[in-house]
Motif scaffolding. Structure first.
Motif, PDB file in Angstrom:
ATOM      1  N   HIS A  16       0.834  -1.205   0.000  1.00 30.94           N
ATOM      2  CA  HIS A  16       0.000   0.000   0.000  1.00 30.94           C
ATOM      3  C   HIS A  16       0.868   1.255   0.000  1.00 30.94           C
ATOM      4  O   HIS A  16       0.625   2.182  -0.779  1.00 30.94           O
ATOM      5  N   ALA A  17       1.867   1.275   0.849  1.00 30.19           N
ATOM      6  CA  ALA A  17       2.760   2.437   0.918  1.00 30.19           C
ATOM      7  C   ALA A  17       3.482   2.639  -0.411  1.00 30.19           C
ATOM      8  O   ALA A  17       3.623   3.773  -0.889  1.00 30.19           O
ATOM      9  N   THR A  18       3.914   1.556  -1.019  1.00 25.09           N
ATOM     10  CA  THR A  18       4.575   1.638  -2.319  1.00 25.09           C
ATOM     11  C   THR A  18       3.631   2.218  -3.362  1.00 25.09           C
ATOM     12  O   THR A  18       4.003   3.116  -4.127  1.00 25.09           O
ATOM     13  N   VAL A  20       0.996   4.137  -2.902  1.00 29.37           N
ATOM     14  CA  VAL A  20       0.725   5.549  -2.604  1.00 29.37           C
ATOM     15  C   VAL A  20       1.875   6.422  -3.099  1.00 29.37           C
ATOM     16  O   VAL A  20       1.652   7.479  -3.701  1.00 29.37           O
ATOM     17  N   HIS A  21       3.093   5.982  -2.868  1.00 26.76           N
ATOM     18  CA  HIS A  21       4.254   6.759  -3.328  1.00 26.76           C
ATOM     19  C   HIS A  21       4.309   6.828  -4.855  1.00 26.76           C
ATOM     20  O   HIS A  21       4.636   7.865  -5.421  1.00 26.76           O
ATOM     21  N   LEU A  22       3.970   5.721  -5.505  1.00 26.10           N
ATOM     22  CA  LEU A  22       3.979   5.711  -6.968  1.00 26.10           C
ATOM     23  C   LEU A  22       2.902   6.629  -7.536  1.00 26.10           C
ATOM     24  O   LEU A  22       3.143   7.353  -8.503  1.00 26.10           O
ATOM     25  N   SER A  24       1.673   9.245  -6.042  1.00 28.56           N
ATOM     26  CA  SER A  24       2.151  10.601  -5.764  1.00 28.56           C
ATOM     27  C   SER A  24       3.208  11.052  -6.769  1.00 28.56           C
ATOM     28  O   SER A  24       3.325  12.240  -7.054  1.00 28.56           O
ATOM     29  N   ALA A  25       3.965  10.097  -7.287  1.00 32.24           N
ATOM     30  CA  ALA A  25       5.003  10.413  -8.265  1.00 32.24           C
ATOM     31  C   ALA A  25       4.447  10.550  -9.678  1.00 32.24           C
ATOM     32  O   ALA A  25       5.190  10.850 -10.606  1.00 32.24           O
TER      33      ALA A  25
END
Length: 40
Positions: A16-18, A20-22, A24-25
């Motif tokens: 999930h964190a991965t 979300v970061h992707l 956002s990018a």
């Protein structure tokens, strides 16, 4: 990080964190879904 030793990180939380970061990018959601193996 020493503070991570006390935390319980599940594979789901990591994925999930991965994701979300992707997002956002600016990575397209369909690409993220494919990379993480999400089935529709």
């Amino acid at each position: 990080m020493p503070t991570l030793r006390a935390k319980h990180v599940t594979p789901h939380a990591f994925r999930h964190a991965t994701a979300v970061h992707l997002v956002s990018a600016g990575v397209d959601v369909t690409v993220i879904r494919s990379w993480l193996g999400h089935v529709t």
